[in-house]
Design an enzyme around this catalytic site. Sequence first.
Site, PDB file in Angstrom:
ATOM      1  N   TYR A 141       0.819  -1.212   0.000  1.00 25.11           N
ATOM      2  CA  TYR A 141       0.000   0.000   0.000  1.00 25.11           C
ATOM      3  C   TYR A 141       0.853   1.262   0.000  1.00 25.11           C
ATOM      4  CZ  TYR A 141      -4.142  -2.859   1.065  1.00 25.11           C
ATOM      5  OH  TYR A 141      -5.163  -3.783   1.016  1.00 25.11           O
ATOM      6  N   LYS A 188       3.018 -15.454   2.778  1.00 27.33           N
ATOM      7  CA  LYS A 188       2.929 -16.220   1.528  1.00 27.33           C
ATOM      8  C   LYS A 188       4.350 -16.592   1.119  1.00 27.33           C
ATOM      9  CE  LYS A 188       0.409 -17.990  -1.821  1.00 27.33           C
ATOM     10  NZ  LYS A 188      -0.382 -19.218  -1.568  1.00 27.33           N
ATOM     11  N   ASP A 220      -3.668 -17.874   2.109  1.00 26.60           N
ATOM     12  CA  ASP A 220      -4.837 -18.527   1.535  1.00 26.60           C
ATOM     13  C   ASP A 220      -5.379 -19.599   2.474  1.00 26.60           C
ATOM     14  OD1 ASP A 220      -2.380 -19.715   0.992  1.00 26.60           O
ATOM     15  OD2 ASP A 220      -2.992 -20.549  -0.930  1.00 26.60           O
ATOM     16  N   ASP A 244      -5.556  -6.554   5.776  1.00 28.66           N
ATOM     17  CA  ASP A 244      -6.727  -5.821   5.304  1.00 28.66           C
ATOM     18  C   ASP A 244      -7.836  -6.804   4.934  1.00 28.66           C
ATOM     19  OD1 ASP A 244      -8.393  -3.825   4.422  1.00 28.66           O
ATOM     20  OD2 ASP A 244      -7.176  -3.261   2.693  1.00 28.66           O
ATOM     21  N   ASP A 248     -11.449  -8.253   7.681  1.00 34.12           N
ATOM     22  CA  ASP A 248     -12.847  -8.192   7.266  1.00 34.12           C
ATOM     23  C   ASP A 248     -13.481  -9.576   7.298  1.00 34.12           C
ATOM     24  OD1 ASP A 248     -12.662  -5.492   6.906  1.00 34.12           O
ATOM     25  OD2 ASP A 248     -13.438  -5.494   4.864  1.00 34.12           O
TER      26      ASP A 248
END
Length: 352
Positions: A141, A188, A220, A244, A248
């Site tokens: 980001y 990852k 994942d 992020d 959620d």
Amino acid sequence: MPKVAVLPGDGIGREIIPEALKVLQAVLSDSPLKFEFANYLIGGAAIDAVGKALPADTLTACQEADAVLLGAIGGPKWDTLPAQERPELGALLPIRKELGLYSNIRPVKMIPSLISASTLKEDVVKNVDMVVIRELTGGIYFGEKGRQADPPAAYDVLLYTEDEIRRILELGFVTAQGRRKKLCSVDKANVLESSRFWREIAEDMAKTYPDVELTHMYVDNAAMQLVRYPEQFDVIVTENMFGDILTDLASMLGGSIGMLASASMNGKKGLYEPAHGSAPDIAGQNKANPLATILSAAMMLRYTFDLNHEADRIENAVARVLEQGYRTADLAKPGDQILGTREMGEAVIAAL
């Protein structure tokens, strides 16, 4: 006198922040500390008023305040602006960077009376009690971004320094020490060099925290495990983009993103906000759930001001209101007593 910069923002932010302030004033009425709450513009409201998503006086006030309480920002009204001028990129990311808010802390705990509100089966979510810690000022980001003309292409650079990784992992280890002593670092590493670097540092730091069980999980798989067997997690720590997404996802384990509080921290200083967005489709209709904002205010009292008793009172009041069967529309099922935004705030104050 402790100072709190209050940023209602856009959409439902202007409805939920007043409810949180009313609860704060009620719980602090007998406190020897006299707080100063002052409102400032941010996001789309600031663009409309002064032409900039993060006005200089707002940033200065946040820098001088002991804590910041934020509602929500953004909406389709400002989506046609250049990316860097929109509320999210023009205000939210810069304020995190300017205040050095490198860690986002989101507790997710099932309140028993809300088990039926979750979209997952009761036996999956009944024992959920975790904290997700997200690195907030590094990674993709904040990395270099750009486009090229020939051939047409775009790029975003994911960069993490060792210091950035160590400080967020340290918070993860320390948080786990105060809980069930289990830390899951999500990465990852099978694909990304930055994740391999992250994992190497985590393994090195684990030697300093022998009482904490460190595990690693690919992002994942972590997403799948959060909906398959979430009670296995105690503390999760991860980088910016992965966090992020996972926060959620984790919010739904508690029934609704409208229940998820968060703190973005730099030591004792924090910016406290609900995890949901500005929800322009229901703004101004007295339908928004103010509980995540009220619980964020409780986190502010706990993390920045060490007012644990007052924070406990707010959290217990929210739980009592829900146990009494009161719901906002996002939490309701047929037969529930549905309250509006203002009425839910008043119910929490009554439960205090």
